[in-house]
Design an enzyme around this catalytic site. Structure first.
Site, short mmCIF file in Angstrom:
data_model
loop_
_atom_site.label_atom_id
_atom_site.label_comp_id
_atom_site.label_asym_id
_atom_site.label_seq_id
_atom_site.Cartn_x
_atom_site.Cartn_y
_atom_site.Cartn_z
N SER A 106 0.82 -1.20 0.00
CA SER A 106 0.00 0.00 0.00
C SER A 106 0.86 1.25 0.00
CB SER A 106 -0.91 0.00 1.23
OG SER A 106 -0.15 -0.21 2.39
N HIS A 153 -2.59 -3.10 -6.38
CA HIS A 153 -3.05 -2.65 -5.07
C HIS A 153 -4.55 -2.89 -4.96
CE1 HIS A 153 -3.40 0.93 -2.04
NE2 HIS A 153 -3.36 -0.24 -1.44
N GLU A 185 -5.60 -0.68 -8.11
CA GLU A 185 -4.69 0.37 -8.56
C GLU A 185 -3.46 -0.35 -9.13
OE1 GLU A 185 -3.44 2.82 -5.25
OE2 GLU A 185 -3.53 4.65 -6.43
N ASN A 242 -3.75 6.19 -1.46
CA ASN A 242 -3.38 6.54 -0.09
C ASN A 242 -2.86 7.96 0.06
OD1 ASN A 242 -4.20 4.31 1.42
ND2 ASN A 242 -2.52 3.11 0.57
N1 3HC Z 1 -16.38 -10.75 1.55
C1 3HC Z 1 -17.43 -10.82 0.73
N2 3HC Z 1 -18.45 -9.94 0.78
C2 3HC Z 1 -18.43 -9.01 1.74
C3 3HC Z 1 -17.38 -8.89 2.67
C4 3HC Z 1 -16.31 -9.82 2.53
N3 3HC Z 1 -15.24 -9.76 3.34
N4 3HC Z 1 -17.64 -7.85 3.48
C5 3HC Z 1 -18.80 -7.33 3.11
N5 3HC Z 1 -19.29 -8.02 2.05
C6 3HC Z 1 -20.49 -7.71 1.27
C7 3HC Z 1 -21.76 -8.02 1.98
O1 3HC Z 1 -22.15 -9.35 1.71
C8 3HC Z 1 -22.73 -7.03 1.38
O2 3HC Z 1 -23.24 -7.48 0.15
P1 3HC Z 1 -24.62 -6.88 -0.45
O3 3HC Z 1 -24.37 -5.43 -0.78
O4 3HC Z 1 -24.87 -7.72 -1.64
O5 3HC Z 1 -25.64 -7.03 0.64
C9 3HC Z 1 -21.87 -5.83 1.11
O6 3HC Z 1 -20.52 -6.28 1.07
C10 3HC Z 1 -22.03 -4.81 2.19
O7 3HC Z 1 -21.74 -5.46 3.45
P2 3HC Z 1 -22.61 -5.27 4.77
O8 3HC Z 1 -24.06 -5.04 4.43
O9 3HC Z 1 -22.28 -6.38 5.69
O10 3HC Z 1 -21.98 -4.01 5.44
P3 3HC Z 1 -21.90 -2.53 4.92
O11 3HC Z 1 -23.06 -2.16 4.08
O12 3HC Z 1 -21.61 -1.78 6.15
O13 3HC Z 1 -20.63 -2.54 3.95
C11 3HC Z 1 -18.33 -2.34 3.46
C12 3HC Z 1 -19.40 -2.96 4.37
C13 3HC Z 1 -18.41 -2.94 2.07
C14 3HC Z 1 -17.01 -2.67 4.11
C15 3HC Z 1 -18.63 -0.78 3.37
O14 3HC Z 1 -18.77 -0.23 4.65
C16 3HC Z 1 -17.52 -0.03 2.65
O15 3HC Z 1 -17.48 0.01 1.42
N6 3HC Z 1 -16.63 0.60 3.43
C17 3HC Z 1 -15.47 1.31 2.89
C18 3HC Z 1 -14.36 0.34 2.66
C19 3HC Z 1 -13.14 1.01 2.11
O16 3HC Z 1 -13.04 2.22 1.96
N7 3HC Z 1 -12.15 0.16 1.82
C20 3HC Z 1 -10.87 0.64 1.35
C21 3HC Z 1 -9.89 0.67 2.50
S1 3HC Z 1 -8.35 1.32 2.01
C22 3HC Z 1 -7.48 0.00 1.49
O17 3HC Z 1 -7.91 -1.15 1.55
C23 3HC Z 1 -6.16 0.33 0.89
C24 3HC Z 1 -5.01 0.09 1.84
O18 3HC Z 1 -3.82 0.36 1.13
C25 3HC Z 1 -5.03 0.93 3.08
#
Ligand code: 3HC
Length: 284
Positions: free
Chosen positions: A121, A142, A154, A192
């Site tokens: 990252s 990424h 990415e 990031n």
């Molecule tokens: N595997 C498979 N499916 C998953 C999952 C997983 N680990 N986690 C969640 N899901 C699915 C759920 O089944 C659900 O599916 P649906 O829309 O068909 O119902 C969907 O994702 C949404 O999950 P939930 O209803 O349980 O929960 P939320 O609506 O709160 O969503 C989230 C959870 C998808 C994590 C949402 O909150 C989100 O998009 N958050 C932002 C995440 C983000 O910004 N990630 C990037 C982080 S930065 C990074 O990774 C880079 C690094 O370099 C730092």
């Protein structure tokens, strides 16, 4: 190299198991490389749990779940696991010396045609590529957490990454049902560099008593339609990871605008790393 079929993913942690999940679900043969049987078992059970969630939501059938699991072979022998790979994706912790050791080993045992990718990252792709004798076949892939859900990959070009390798990885990313966005190697890449200063500024708001963590998050969720507020997201990513990335930005640009908030440093020192330790800005 015209087509990628066999993948080796090094590391089965949060990002690694998600990367295995999406490659296997899209018909690639995957070697999941771990250092201990218990880590490999834990990765496989997380993948199974996440596939079950997709079956329950009727995104995939239970036959597709079974086929996905059949495409993943847990493996504790890195040299053997990469010996037949067309693409190796490294997803181990963000420690340069650890990655260097792994890339040297991968470079020695992978076929000459194989592309080596890092899911780092924040560490420079050019610097990681220099750990191998094939910097032209080295690239950043990424992924974002949770990997089965987030659409973006990415794709980061190191100084010497060959254009044909970038094209191949962009094509392969499409086969995962994801969108590849290219960027050139630079501290924090695009994602990031933009995300972490926002998270850092949210932490400063709490540090300076402008608002509580809950209220900062509410502002960003309801006012800016973010699915998670920045502090909840910081907990989800890991406060140690956020601090590492801010340090890379600060060191890389030598610009004080990237200085990590003292509250973030203090929380990491206290071992409050977010979801993975059960406490960060929120308790789990
Ligand atoms: N595997 C498979 N499916 C998953 C999952 C997983 N680990 N986690 C969640 N899901 C699915 C759920 O089944 C659900 O599916 P649906 O829309 O068909 O119902 C969907 O994702 C949404 O999950 P939930 O209803 O349980 O929960 P939320 O609506 O709160 O969503 C989230 C959870 C998808 C994590 C949402 O909150 C989100 O998009 N958050 C932002 C995440 C983000 O910004 N990630 C990037 C982080 S930065 C990074 O990774 C880079 C690094 O370099 C730092």
């Amino acid at each position: 190299m015209s087509e990628i079929k066999n993948i080796a993913v090094i590391g089965g942690g949060t990002m690694g198991n998600g990367i295995c999940h999406v490659f296997a679900m899209n018909g690639f043969n995957v070697q999941l490389v771990e250092t201990k049987q218990e880590f490999a078992d834990r990765a496989m059970s997380t993948i199974e749990k996440n596939l079950d969630r997709m079956v329950k939501k009727e995104k995939i059938s239970s036959d597709e779940k079974d086929a996905t699991l059949e495409h993943i072979n847990p493996n504790l022998d890195l040299p053997k696991a990469v010996s037949n790979a067309d693409l190796i994706v490294e997803a181990v912790p963000e420690v340069y010396d650890l990655k260097k050791k792994i890339f040297e080993q991968v470079d020695e045992h992978a076929p000459d045609h194989a592309v080596i990718a890092s899911n780092t990252s924040s560490i420079s792709i050019t610097k990681l590529a220099a750990c191998t004798d094939r910097p032209e076949k080295f690239i950043g892939m990424h992924f974002f957490n949770p990997v089965p859900v987030m659409k973006l990959v990415e794709v980061i070009n190191g100084l010497e990454t060959d254009e044909s390798v970038t094209e191949l990885i962009m094509e392969t990313t499409k086969k995962l049902g994801k969108v590849a966005v290219p960027a050139n190697d630079s501290p924090g890449f695009v994602s990031n560099r933009v995300l972490m200063p926002m998270i850092n500024e949210a932490i400063f708001c709490v540090y300076e008593g402008v608002a509580t963590a809950e209220n900062v998050d509410e502002v960003m969720k309801l006012g800016m339609a973010h699915p998670m507020g920045p502090l909840r997201l910081a907990d989800f990513i890991g406060l140690d990871v956020c601090l590492d990335i801010l340090d890379v930005l600060y060191e890389g640009f030598k610009d004080p605008k990237y200085r990590p908030c003292p509250l973030l440093v203090k929380m990491v020192d206290a071992g409050k790393l977010g979801d993975k330790t059960g406490e960060g800005f929120y308790k789990r």
